[in-house]
Design an enzyme around this catalytic site. Sequence first.
Site, mmCIF file in Angstrom:
data_model
loop_
_atom_site.group_PDB
_atom_site.id
_atom_site.type_symbol
_atom_site.label_atom_id
_atom_site.label_comp_id
_atom_site.label_asym_id
_atom_site.label_seq_id
_atom_site.Cartn_x
_atom_site.Cartn_y
_atom_site.Cartn_z
ATOM 1 N N TYR A 143 -23.533 -44.155 -28.098
ATOM 2 C CA TYR A 143 -24.967 -44.132 -27.793
ATOM 3 C C TYR A 143 -25.723 -45.140 -28.651
ATOM 4 O O TYR A 143 -26.464 -45.985 -28.134
ATOM 5 C CB TYR A 143 -25.511 -42.718 -28.016
ATOM 6 C CG TYR A 143 -26.955 -42.539 -27.610
ATOM 7 C CD1 TYR A 143 -27.324 -42.559 -26.269
ATOM 8 C CD2 TYR A 143 -27.942 -42.328 -28.559
ATOM 9 C CE1 TYR A 143 -28.653 -42.375 -25.886
ATOM 10 C CE2 TYR A 143 -29.266 -42.142 -28.187
ATOM 11 C CZ TYR A 143 -29.613 -42.171 -26.857
ATOM 12 O OH TYR A 143 -30.923 -42.001 -26.482
ATOM 13 N N ASP A 144 -25.507 -45.077 -29.976
ATOM 14 C CA ASP A 144 -26.253 -45.944 -30.893
ATOM 15 C C ASP A 144 -26.010 -47.414 -30.589
ATOM 16 O O ASP A 144 -26.949 -48.205 -30.426
ATOM 17 C CB ASP A 144 -25.847 -45.663 -32.340
ATOM 18 C CG ASP A 144 -26.120 -44.228 -32.771
ATOM 19 O OD1 ASP A 144 -26.574 -43.432 -31.934
ATOM 20 O OD2 ASP A 144 -25.860 -43.913 -33.938
ATOM 21 N N GLY A 146 -24.556 -48.672 -27.921
ATOM 22 C CA GLY A 146 -24.893 -48.988 -26.538
ATOM 23 C C GLY A 146 -26.353 -49.363 -26.385
ATOM 24 O O GLY A 146 -26.703 -50.336 -25.709
ATOM 25 N N ASN A 172 -37.517 -38.418 -31.278
ATOM 26 C CA ASN A 172 -37.288 -37.092 -30.706
ATOM 27 C C ASN A 172 -38.468 -36.619 -29.867
ATOM 28 O O ASN A 172 -39.609 -36.595 -30.337
ATOM 29 C CB ASN A 172 -37.030 -36.073 -31.817
ATOM 30 C CG ASN A 172 -35.729 -36.336 -32.548
ATOM 31 O OD1 ASN A 172 -35.602 -37.340 -33.249
ATOM 32 N ND2 ASN A 172 -34.769 -35.456 -32.388
ATOM 33 N N VAL A 185 -32.123 -30.008 -30.650
ATOM 34 C CA VAL A 185 -32.482 -28.985 -31.615
ATOM 35 C C VAL A 185 -33.612 -28.079 -31.125
ATOM 36 O O VAL A 185 -33.554 -26.848 -31.294
ATOM 37 C CB VAL A 185 -32.812 -29.631 -32.985
ATOM 38 C CG1 VAL A 185 -34.031 -30.535 -32.904
ATOM 39 C CG2 VAL A 185 -33.018 -28.570 -34.048
ATOM 40 N N VAL A 186 -34.657 -28.634 -30.502
ATOM 41 C CA VAL A 186 -35.770 -27.790 -30.058
ATOM 42 C C VAL A 186 -35.311 -26.808 -28.986
ATOM 43 O O VAL A 186 -35.582 -25.599 -29.079
ATOM 44 C CB VAL A 186 -36.945 -28.652 -29.539
ATOM 45 C CG1 VAL A 186 -38.007 -27.776 -28.884
ATOM 46 C CG2 VAL A 186 -37.567 -29.450 -30.681
ATOM 47 N N THR A 208 -34.741 -34.167 -41.851
ATOM 48 C CA THR A 208 -36.036 -34.159 -41.171
ATOM 49 C C THR A 208 -35.966 -34.841 -39.806
ATOM 50 O O THR A 208 -35.178 -35.754 -39.590
ATOM 51 C CB THR A 208 -37.112 -34.864 -42.019
ATOM 52 O OG1 THR A 208 -36.753 -36.229 -42.225
ATOM 53 C CG2 THR A 208 -37.286 -34.173 -43.355
ATOM 54 N N ARG A 274 -35.517 -38.911 -39.908
ATOM 55 C CA ARG A 274 -35.945 -39.630 -38.707
ATOM 56 C C ARG A 274 -37.453 -39.522 -38.628
ATOM 57 O O ARG A 274 -37.992 -38.457 -38.351
ATOM 58 C CB ARG A 274 -35.281 -39.023 -37.471
ATOM 59 C CG ARG A 274 -35.568 -39.744 -36.200
ATOM 60 C CD ARG A 274 -34.939 -41.129 -36.162
ATOM 61 N NE ARG A 274 -33.557 -41.111 -35.730
ATOM 62 C CZ ARG A 274 -32.566 -41.704 -36.368
ATOM 63 N NH1 ARG A 274 -32.801 -42.343 -37.492
ATOM 64 N NH2 ARG A 274 -31.346 -41.670 -35.917
#
Length: 310
Positions: A143-144, A146, A172, A185-186, A208, A274
């Site tokens: 992902y990163d 790409g 995010n 996460v949410v 964070t 982040r």
Amino acid sequence: MKILVTGGAGFLGSHLCTELLKQDHEVICLDNFYTGSKQNVSHLLSHPNFELIRHDVTFPIFLEIEGIFNLACPASPKHYQSNPVQTLKTSVHGAINLLGLAKRTGAKILQASTSEVYGDPRISPQIEEYWGNVNPIGIRSCYDEGKRAAETLFMDYYRQHQVDIRIARIFNTYGPRMAIDDGRVVSNFIVQALMGKDITIYGDGNQTRSFCYVSDLVDGLIRLFFNETTIGPINLGNPTPIPIKDLASEILQLTNSTSKIVFEQLPSDDPIMREPNIDKARQILNWEPSIDRQQGLMKTVEYFKNTIIR
């Protein structure tokens, strides 16, 4: 304009399609439904200016359009790590195919890049000029790297072929239409809290993140797309960070849940901090988030309550 939104049936894409239609654009929503859902755009199917196409961006497509938002790529670690080769193909081959389409038609094209291009950053908040700290062979690299390669392709098509590009680095984002099982996460915390399950925090919870509500993010994308003074990259996100353990506590309070917080091992290459610097977005786009976290979380909790009950 006639605008193509790739990944348009995903969480973010479906909100973008809805807003573009409100602004009287014609929208072609393209998705292969790997992580997107027809349910996300079911309310748009009867709209006279909306069209839905099932297609994978790793294969060329020939359309007559005036604008492109390229959101096609699984964005949660759970999904992009389950098929890393295809994830990388989606970012790289997809960018090549869509930039070729933009070059042929003269369309403006926006790349939905990501804060993950900064990797596990050594500076905070992250500014657009920061080159990042990315592991090129780790489990998140598909992902990163790409998305980093896609940014390179966009800039090279701009310099070599004068394609009219925009690059947004999205931090995010959360809100209604997140998938229950997307591993973010949410959504993880809210679903676990509503179902009375343990809330799982990976690591010590001091890492964070900065969470932007989806309507704010969509507004930023549209402002960047139609801005004629910059191509980006521009950070889009909420500049207020929160430790993950504090987010879990907030969600427990909002849901009145009796779930307990449990801690598990932090996955490899998971970033410790982040936080976007959004000075450029403020200055160039006159944009910053307007929905505070508690307000956004309440809306998201209500969505998941209705989804789980249904």
